[in-house]
Scaffold this motif. Structure first.
Motif, PDB file in Angstrom:
ATOM      1  N   ASP A 122       1.002  -1.040  -0.048  1.00 49.22           N
ATOM      2  CA  ASP A 122       0.059   0.360   0.219  1.00 49.22           C
ATOM      3  C   ASP A 122       1.160   1.289  -0.289  1.00 49.22           C
ATOM      4  OD1 ASP A 122       1.196  -0.064   2.052  1.00 49.22           O
ATOM      5  OD2 ASP A 122      -0.898  -0.674   3.216  1.00 49.22           O
ATOM      6  N   GLY A 123       2.336   0.802  -0.534  1.00 48.93           N
ATOM      7  CA  GLY A 123       3.032   2.619  -0.208  1.00 48.93           C
ATOM      8  C   GLY A 123       3.356   3.024   0.721  1.00 48.93           C
ATOM      9  N   SER A 124       2.942   2.142   2.264  1.00 46.24           N
ATOM     10  CA  SER A 124       3.785   2.173   3.403  1.00 46.24           C
ATOM     11  C   SER A 124       5.660   1.488   3.477  1.00 46.24           C
ATOM     12  CB  SER A 124       2.985   1.954   4.238  1.00 46.24           C
ATOM     13  OG  SER A 124       2.805   0.258   4.575  1.00 46.24           O
ATOM     14  N   ASP A 125       5.288   1.695   4.831  1.00 44.74           N
ATOM     15  CA  ASP A 125       7.011   1.177   5.369  1.00 44.74           C
ATOM     16  C   ASP A 125       5.882  -0.365   6.062  1.00 44.74           C
ATOM     17  OD1 ASP A 125       6.004   1.912   7.717  1.00 44.74           O
ATOM     18  OD2 ASP A 125       7.908   3.312   8.074  1.00 44.74           O
ATOM     19  N   HIS A 126       5.230  -0.940   5.539  1.00 44.50           N
ATOM     20  CA  HIS A 126       4.898  -2.018   7.024  1.00 44.50           C
ATOM     21  C   HIS A 126       5.705  -3.395   5.855  1.00 44.50           C
ATOM     22  CE1 HIS A 126       2.802  -4.391  10.115  1.00 44.50           C
ATOM     23  NE2 HIS A 126       2.449  -5.067   8.623  1.00 44.50           N
TER      24      HIS A 126
END
Lengths: 295, 453
Positions: free
Chosen positions: A113-117
């Motif tokens: 989702d474009g996050s850093d997770h």
């Protein structure tokens, strides 16, 4: 899902616009009149929706759901599914395990989702035993999926649908040409009147220029998604996962478009090239196809 | 990595072939066109006990898979009643001889003379075929044959239409040729020959030297038998050229413009129509035996040109307003203007109510004369046919369309009124007191049913 089909007359051909497989789709077709164009278009779109309904992993209680919930018991599939499973097996072998329709469950931990997770190995490791086509017993037409395993035909269904619909239109209207575009995966059918070509615009990597291609047969497919990635500590994690490790393949091109004899072939070559990571172009060069690689 | 050095395309291509070589069709595509049957019956009743026409029509159409289209129409007409014979009313009872030569009919004082034996049956068949010629053009072929008691007509036409501009523009052209044959009972009367006194039998005499006398305005009509010298048939040929232009202006408007040119050669005269010869001062019609009635004569050629324009406007919710105008001129001097407005008002349940209004006005042909003056030279051509006179006509109508059972029923009711120069300025003597062009009213009722199977 919207069941609207919008038909417009473009002068030299008709254009039908609809939604399927979570994408905007269009079918360009030649027909002698609007009435027939509308009939053929409806016929074609119904086929796209049928394939979507049958093999979508997002639907409950469709055909794929039943296979995936066979709880380790033998499941006898229909001819169409059998052909797709044969094809999946062929691709698995050919790609030495890189293309694996059983790898879909990795999405349980990877969410691009474009996050850093970034998931940790602790959450990925338990999934690995549930991945691997070789663990599935497939003897056409019987499949035995070990408990906890799933198959996902999303990697071929869209391209397959495009090719099939093009063939279908060709059988219904052999004297007319058609172009089936399912969210960018394109299949051509029939021969256009006056031996015309279909002109297809391909965006350059920066999206500013458009190269125009003239196609009269075959297919075109794109793999990769510039918006689906994770970014952590300056490192970009692509959404192309190695089914053998459960981790993203490194140095994957953002998107690859391939032109081949069919949409399915083009789609597979594009997907396999992404799985080759930094060797994507080398792989594609070996295949003697036209391609556009965006890094 | 191994895969990058492997050429897999051949093997992949083969696998795709196997995948796609599936036994295809799951759905079913129904493409066979249906037959559409359009049947209607029309009743036309003129006021004053004149013509009554009954006309049943059956039209059968089919559209094929490749959008070819076949239309066949059969029309049967049956006309009865009284039709004006062209003579003027006068101040005495007038006696006329039928074209058979042996029978008579009369017109009362001041009445427009009507031939009350008017009776005809017409059957006609029209066939039209249209097929795609290329992706954007269509070819059409058509023909008709029609047969009456004393008239036959056969014609063929062909045309081509082409779409441009994303099918928003259509250009079309067609040509046609028609051959007509007329064979009146008793033969074709010689132009300007006099109506003969009824013989009561079929005796003929052999006198045929009226050519010299034809141009003599004072000749007496006692030298010409009716049946002898008459040809049994006369012929006419019509050539037609039609150019059409249709343009979709926007989602709501469409405009159509047609140009029609038709040229006909041959016999245009009405063999049943006569002209009265009247005394130049009293205005009284000469007696039958004194050459009171001359058979009419029209030119052998006629060139007609017309320009037609139609504007279709889609008003809200499928209702359509049609407005059209046609201008026609011919080399006989007739100029006509036709204006039509029809509003198709789409109501609930697919019912349509369509009121319409039509106004028609024409000028007279150069050779139109309500009567001829006995002391004047007979002109080259002359006819007193009201259809060549100056007149105007108004039609008010309403059509109602109702879905019924498996099809659609239509009912149409129209009222037609024709007005001409009842008291023309050039009337002489007693003619000034008489109505030389009485108004005509007609009622038209049509009932139709259309269905497909």
């Amino acid at each position: 899902m919207s069941k609207d089909i919008i038909l417009t007359d473009k002068g030299t051909h008709f254009c039908g616009v609809f939604r399927a497989m979570n994408s905007p789709c269009e079918i360009l077709l030649e027909a002698p009149n609007e009435n027939l164009a509308s009939q053929w278009l409806k016929f074609a779109v119904t086929e796209v929706w049928r394939i979507e309904q049958k093999f979508s992993r997002y639907l409950l209680d469709n055909y794929l759901y039943q296979i995936n919930h066979s709880d380790g018991k033998p499941f006898y599939v229909d001819v169409e599914t059998a052909k797709l499973l044969d094809f999946a097996e062929h691709c698995y072998r050919m790609s030495e395990g890189l293309f694996d329709v059983s790898s879909g469950i990795l999405r349980k931990v990877w969410c691009f989702d474009g996050s850093d997770h970034i998931p940790d190995q602790v959450s990925i490791a338990p999934l690995l035993p549930r991945i691997g086509w070789h663990k599935i017993s497939w003897h056409n037409p019987r499949i035995i999926l070990p408990m906890g395993m799933e198959i996902d035909l999303g990697g071929v269904a869209k391209e397959y649908a495009a090719d099939r619909v093009a063939l279908l239109l060709q059988s219904v209207a052999p004297k007319y040409g058609c172009l089936v575009n399912l969210g960018g995966d394109i299949a051509l059918g029939g021969v256009r009147c006056n031996d015309d070509c279909w002109r297809i615009g391909i965006e350059s990597p920066d999206g500013r220029e458009t190269e125009e291609l003239s196609l009269s047969a075959g297919g075109l497919a794109t793999s990769g998604d510039v918006h689906r990635y994770l970014l952590k500590d300056g490192k970009r994690y692509s959404h192309i996962l190695d089914p053998r490790t459960g981790w993203p393949i490194e140095q994957v091109p953002r998107s690859v478009t391939v032109m081949a004899n069919s949409c399915t072939e083009a789609g597979l070559l594009a997907t396999l090239s992404l799985l080759c990571g930094r060797e994507a172009e080398n792989f594609l060069d070996q295949q003697d196809v036209r391609y556009w690689c965006l890094r | 990595m191994q895969l990058t050095r492997k050429k897999i395309r051949g093997s992949l291509g083969a696998a795709v072939c196997t995948l796609l070589a599936a036994p295809v069709v799951e759905g079913k595509l129904a493409t066979d066109g249906q037959w559409t049957i359009d049947s209607a019956a029309l009743l036309y009743v003129e006021g004053g006990g004149r013509v009554v026409a009954f006309e049943p029509v059956v039209k059968v159409s089919k559209v094929y898979d490749d959008s070819s289209r076949l239309d066949m129409q059969l029309t049967l007409d049956s006309l009865t009643g009284s039709s004006p014979n062209g003579a003027s009313p006068t101040n005495r009872v007038q006696t006329f001889t039928r074209s058979s030569g042996s029978d008579q009919y009369v017109a009362q004082v001041g009445e427009i003379p009507l031939d009350n034996s008017f009776r005809d049956q017409r059957s006609s068949l029209n066939i039209h075929w249209e097929e795609p010629w290329s992706r954007l053009s269509r070819l059409s072929l058509g023909g008709h044959f029609s047969d009456e008691f004393d008239f036959q007509s056969v014609g063929v036409q062909t045309g081509l239409s082409h779409d441009f501009n994303q099918r928003n523009t259509t250009l079309s052209a067609s040509i046609g040729i028609e051959a007509d044959r007329i064979f009146p009972d008793g033969g074709v009367p010689e132009a300007f020959s006099v109506m003969k006194v009824a013989t009561g039998d079929d005796d003929d005499d052999d006198d045929d030297d009226d050519d010299d006398k034809k141009d003599d305005p004072k000749f007496k009509g006692d030298d010409d038998g009716i049946k002898n010298n008459r040809q049994s048939s006369a012929y006419k040929t019509v050539y037609e050229l039609l150019l059409g232009f249709t343009q979709v202006l926007n989602r709501k408007m469409l405009i159509q413009v047609n140009y029609l040119m038709s040229e006909s050669t041959g016999y245009h005269t009405d063999p049943f129509k006569v002209l009265s010869r009247v005394d130049a001062t009293s205005g009284e019609t000469l007696l039958l035996e004194n050459g009171g009635y001359l058979y009419e004569k029209r030119p052998e050629e006629r060139l007609k040109q017309s320009l037609f324009s139609l504007l279709k406007y889609h008003v809200a919710s499928h209702s359509v307003m049609d407005t059209s105008y046609r201008y026609l001129r011919d080399d006989w001097g007739v100029r006509s203007h036709t204006m039509v407005m029809q509003y198709n008002w789409q109501m609930g349940d697919n019912q349509v109510v369509s009121p319409s209004f039509r106004y028609y006005v024409q000028s007279a042909a150069d050779f139109y004369h309500h009567s001829l003056l006995a002391n004047e030279r007979i002109p080259d051509f002359a006819s007193s046919d009201v259809r060549l006179a100056a007149f105007n006509a108004t039609t008010l109508g309403v059509k109602y369309t109702l879905p019924l059972g498996v099809g659609v029923m239509t009912t149409r009711l129209s009222w037609y009124q024709q007005k001409g120069e009842s008291f023309p300025a050039d009337a002489v003597g007693i003619q000034k007191e008489l109505e030389l062009f009485p108004d005509l009213d007609a009622l038209i009722v049509q009932l139709g049913y259309r269905f497909s199977w």
